[in-house]
Design an enzyme around this catalytic site. Sequence first.
Site, short mmCIF file in Angstrom:
data_model
loop_
_atom_site.label_atom_id
_atom_site.label_comp_id
_atom_site.label_asym_id
_atom_site.label_seq_id
_atom_site.Cartn_x
_atom_site.Cartn_y
_atom_site.Cartn_z
N ARG A 40 0.85 -1.19 0.00
CA ARG A 40 0.00 0.00 0.00
C ARG A 40 0.88 1.24 0.00
NH1 ARG A 40 -2.17 -3.39 3.84
NH2 ARG A 40 -4.27 -4.17 3.42
N LYS A 73 -3.17 -1.44 8.22
CA LYS A 73 -4.43 -1.23 7.51
C LYS A 73 -5.44 -0.64 8.48
CE LYS A 73 -8.00 -3.37 4.66
NZ LYS A 73 -8.49 -4.60 4.02
N HIS A 157 -3.73 3.46 -5.57
CA HIS A 157 -3.86 2.00 -5.48
C HIS A 157 -3.47 1.30 -6.78
CE1 HIS A 157 -5.82 0.77 -1.62
NE2 HIS A 157 -6.00 2.08 -1.55
N ARG A 160 -0.36 -1.09 -6.57
CA ARG A 160 -0.68 -2.34 -5.86
C ARG A 160 -1.55 -3.25 -6.73
NH1 ARG A 160 -1.18 -4.44 -0.55
NH2 ARG A 160 -3.23 -5.20 0.07
N HIS A 183 -6.59 -10.47 2.01
CA HIS A 183 -8.04 -10.43 1.79
C HIS A 183 -8.71 -11.65 2.41
CE1 HIS A 183 -7.45 -7.70 -1.98
NE2 HIS A 183 -7.43 -7.02 -0.85
N TYR A 192 -10.69 -6.81 -6.67
CA TYR A 192 -9.75 -5.73 -6.37
C TYR A 192 -8.76 -5.50 -7.51
CZ TYR A 192 -6.09 -3.07 -3.98
OH TYR A 192 -5.14 -2.13 -3.64
#
Length: 236
Positions: A40, A73, A157, A160, A183, A192
């Site tokens: 991230r 996170k 993002h 990533r 995840h 994603y």
Amino acid sequence: MEYVEPIRNRADVVSVAEYLGRWNPVYYLLFEFGIHTGLRVSDLRRLTFGDIIEEFKSGARRWRKEIWILEQKTRKKGKARTITNRKRIIRIKGTELEYVIKSQLSPISQWDLSEPLFPSRRLGENGETRALGRIRIWEILRMAAEACGIEERVGTHTMRKTFGYHFYRKTRDIAVLQKIFGHSTPEITLRYIGITQDDHAAAYQTVTYRTKKAFPVRAKDTGVFQKPLLTSQKQA
């Protein structure tokens, strides 16, 4: 939050990297780290030179073989926010990223190990070096994508997601990618990284077990299938 996409075309990924390399070596290194590690932006910003360079008591230095990072996170539930940490080890030795690091940061002796790996030109309130801001990173990526004619919606993002997309296209190992991203389900990971129905359809074309010569051929006279003759049978 704006939905952003991975850069799906490998040539476009290279174009962005080359553009950033001509613009600013810090921006280039940031992009390479992002697309090779899948970290991230918040975790990339926390990296220091000490995370990639090891210094001994003698003063000697060497490049680290791995990066040990505590990923963070932020989870939001109502008005409450909680931060969860997850340890992750990223292999550098023997990877394309190792080449990028050494080509950009040699000689190894010139760096302050406590300073951010991706420094901003703007200093902090007390004159200290600080990392590139999230908004600035967003601006950098958007400008690079526009300059390279990339149609995907690009944001912080994107690096990533680009890592995840190309990892999956090459390996088809969604279980490993799910674990890397932390995840809860494979479906979340696929959504994603922007895997579409066309990507699923293309997967069937990658499955092959034999050459064309090993398939049955149709006999011209009978209209039925028959197996190809072996070399020994043809000679007989």
